[in-house]
Write an enzyme that holds these catalytic residues in place. Structure first.
Site, PDB file in Angstrom:
ATOM      1  N   ASN A   1      -0.659  10.556   5.933  1.00 53.58           N
ATOM      2  CA  ASN A   1      -1.889  10.099   6.581  1.00 53.58           C
ATOM      3  C   ASN A   1      -3.002  11.152   6.587  1.00 53.58           C
ATOM      4  O   ASN A   1      -4.151  10.834   6.832  1.00 53.58           O
ATOM      5  CB  ASN A   1      -1.576   9.618   7.992  1.00 53.58           C
ATOM      6  CG  ASN A   1      -0.937   8.248   7.971  1.00 53.58           C
ATOM      7  OD1 ASN A   1      -1.602   7.253   7.762  1.00 53.58           O
ATOM      8  ND2 ASN A   1       0.373   8.221   8.138  1.00 53.58           N
TER       9      ASN A   1
ATOM     10  N   LYS B   1       4.274  -6.818   3.873  1.00 48.46           N
ATOM     11  CA  LYS B   1       3.991  -5.415   3.612  1.00 48.46           C
ATOM     12  C   LYS B   1       3.623  -4.764   4.931  1.00 48.46           C
ATOM     13  O   LYS B   1       3.133  -5.414   5.854  1.00 48.46           O
ATOM     14  CB  LYS B   1       2.872  -5.231   2.589  1.00 48.46           C
ATOM     15  CG  LYS B   1       1.489  -5.704   2.986  1.00 48.46           C
ATOM     16  CD  LYS B   1       0.664  -4.791   3.862  1.00 48.46           C
ATOM     17  CE  LYS B   1       0.560  -3.406   3.256  1.00 48.46           C
ATOM     18  NZ  LYS B   1      -0.275  -2.529   4.204  1.00 48.46           N
TER      19      LYS B   1
ATOM     20  N   THR C   1       0.865  -1.185   0.000  1.00 46.04           N
ATOM     21  CA  THR C   1       0.000   0.000   0.000  1.00 46.04           C
ATOM     22  C   THR C   1       0.899   1.232   0.000  1.00 46.04           C
ATOM     23  O   THR C   1       1.404   1.623  -1.044  1.00 46.04           O
ATOM     24  CB  THR C   1      -0.984  -0.007   1.186  1.00 46.04           C
ATOM     25  OG1 THR C   1      -0.274  -0.207   2.414  1.00 46.04           O
ATOM     26  CG2 THR C   1      -2.021  -1.105   1.020  1.00 46.04           C
TER      27      THR C   1
ATOM     28  N   SER D   1      -7.206  10.012  -0.557  1.00 49.08           N
ATOM     29  CA  SER D   1      -7.293  10.797  -1.791  1.00 49.08           C
ATOM     30  C   SER D   1      -6.344  10.279  -2.856  1.00 49.08           C
ATOM     31  O   SER D   1      -5.563   9.394  -2.621  1.00 49.08           O
ATOM     32  CB  SER D   1      -7.001  12.258  -1.498  1.00 49.08           C
ATOM     33  OG  SER D   1      -5.719  12.412  -0.932  1.00 49.08           O
TER      34      SER D   1
ATOM     35  N   GLU E   1       5.850   4.948   7.451  1.00 49.47           N
ATOM     36  CA  GLU E   1       5.435   6.051   6.585  1.00 49.47           C
ATOM     37  C   GLU E   1       6.217   7.324   6.917  1.00 49.47           C
ATOM     38  O   GLU E   1       6.195   7.810   8.042  1.00 49.47           O
ATOM     39  CB  GLU E   1       3.933   6.286   6.727  1.00 49.47           C
ATOM     40  CG  GLU E   1       3.127   5.157   6.106  1.00 49.47           C
ATOM     41  CD  GLU E   1       1.649   5.233   6.405  1.00 49.47           C
ATOM     42  OE1 GLU E   1       0.888   4.582   5.681  1.00 49.47           O
ATOM     43  OE2 GLU E   1       1.254   5.924   7.359  1.00 49.47           O
TER      44      GLU E   1
ATOM     45  N   THR F   1      -0.697  -3.034  10.839  1.00 43.84           N
ATOM     46  CA  THR F   1      -1.226  -3.091   9.472  1.00 43.84           C
ATOM     47  C   THR F   1      -0.155  -3.700   8.653  1.00 43.84           C
ATOM     48  O   THR F   1       0.654  -3.035   8.054  1.00 43.84           O
ATOM     49  CB  THR F   1      -1.536  -1.754   8.838  1.00 43.84           C
ATOM     50  OG1 THR F   1      -2.694  -1.260   9.427  1.00 43.84           O
ATOM     51  CG2 THR F   1      -1.910  -1.899   7.381  1.00 43.84           C
TER      52      THR F   1
END
EC number: 2.3.1.35
Length: 406
Positions: free
Chosen positions: A401, A182, A156, A406, A279, A193
């Site tokens: 985040n 992942k 992702t 979007s 991230e 996650t």
């Protein structure tokens, strides 16, 4: 853990263990990137799994748990990215079951042998049409290109693929264990996650495989954190198809530890890769704790330190603020001897036996500029020892985040 009998294999490939094939493609769940994958064993494999502890669990988890805990054999798993199929009610479960049946029809095996895993946006109904159209074009193969396709299709917000592979010898047979994962955000195991898939050609029954996986999960996947959020879809699956031809492994087998050690380093590599790819992250942070009451408390302290937003931002800003580290040790809930606490960053002592020690700010800045930062803590309460891994907290994490949908 002793890993003298474990050998890292260069050129990682989830299909390297005998009898495994993989595939990945773009089917249209996401705009452009690969988003549908299959991992298949030539024969039904023993299976073990660990799953999110979030009370809200996505529909694919329910389907896959049934395979792991009731069928206790798995021959394939179908995976999609771009849609988590979580918080989607009765329709979500029907869709996960439909994915399972679609894969069964394609592979011509019983649906009870097929797991399902999904990752992506929560709360959106799964679009089955792209899967129905794309699945016939997936052709699992046992080559590196197909393994890469699989690894890419499960991502992702990840910036890199996460793969690793080791071998060991049991009963004179080479055993290979390979893994692909992942995970980048919402990383707070018990679990995170994250999706993790581990294949091995070792001969081991599902109950013993579950025992080994549960053990290594506590000291690897459950020892990482990015942002303290626990997701709804987290899954690690191990499939062992027995094609290496060793005698069935149990804890009584004289080379049981060889297998556990190999599984451990595979899981640890994947866990660290997830933490490093948090991230917006620029640095991997490792915290090692010694002198805790026991290993569990040591891991608790380590994870509290590496999960502290103030510690994470200090590392990002190259600020040698050891006060944030000792504060996290104190609120971890673990037993510590305040007068025995010692803290080091990159081997440089900053606190010794509870007292500040003079250090070079310039040297610490250079250490904190590195891509990997090691923090050592000793708490003087016992013989417990543990690790945890995480990453720095950056401006980019907020940006990623703030616009995830979007």
């Amino acid at each position: 853990m002793t890993t003298a009998t474990v050998k890292k294999i260069v050129g990682t490939n989830i299909t390297s263990p005998k009898g495994f094939k993989a595939a990945g493609m773009h089917c249209g769940i996401k705009h452009k990137k690969k988003d549908l994958a299959l991992l298949v064993s030539d024969v039904p494999a023993s299976v073990a799994g660990v799953f999110t502890t979030n009370a809200i669990q996505a529909a694919p988890i329910k389907v896959t748990k049934d395979v792991v805990y009731h069928t206790q054999k798995m021959q394939a798993i179908i995976v999609n990215s771009g849609n988590a199929n979580a918080c989607t009610g009765k329709q979500g479960l029907l869709d996960a079951q439909a994915m399972q049946q679609l894969a069964a029809d394609k592979l011509q095996i019983d649906a009870s042998l097929i797991g399902v895993a999904s990752t992506g946006v929560i709360g959106e109904v799964m679009k089955l049409a792209p899967i129905i159209q794309g699945l016939p074009n997936l052709t699992p193969k046992a080559d590196l290109e197909s393994a890469i396709d699989f690894a890419q299709a499960i991502l992702t917000t990840d910036t890199v693929m996460k793969n690793t592979q080791y071998s060991t010898v049991i009963d004179g047979k080479e055993i290979i264990i390979a893994g692909t994962a992942k995970g980048s955000g919402m990383i707070e195991p018990n679990m995170a996650t994250m999706l993790g898939f581990i294949t091995t050609d070792a001969n081991i029954e599902s109950a013993e495989l579950q025992q080994a996986l549960s053990y290594v999960t506590d000291i690897t996947f459950n020892a990482i954190t990015v942002d303290g959020d626990t997701s709804t879809n987290d899954t690690v699956i191990v499939m062992a198809n027995g094609l290496a031809g060793n005698e069935s492994l149990t804890p009584q087998h004289p080379e049981w530890q060889n297998f556990v050690d190999a599984l451990h380093v595979v899981a640890q590599d994947l866990a660290k890769a997830i933490a490093k790819d948090g991230e917006g992250a620029t640095k991997l942070i490792e915290v090692e704790v010694k002198g805790a009451v026991n290993d569990e408390e040591a891991r608790k302290i380590a994870k509290t330190v590496v999960g502290s937003p103030l510690v994470k931002t200090a590392v990002f800003g190259c600020d040698a603020n050891w006060g944030r580290i000792i504060a996290a040790v104190g609120y971890s809930g673990a037993t510590v001897d305040v007068d025995a606490i010692t803290i080091q960053i990159g081997g440089t002592t900053m606190v010794e036996n509870g007292e500040p020690v003079a250090f070079s700010e310039e040297k610490l800045i250079d250490i904190l500029k590195q891509q990997e930062v090691k923090i050592d803590v000793s708490v003087g309460a016992g013989e417990g020892h543990g690790h945890a891994w995480g990453c720095d907290l950056t401006y980019d994490y907020v940006q990623i985040n703030a616009s995830y949908r979007s």
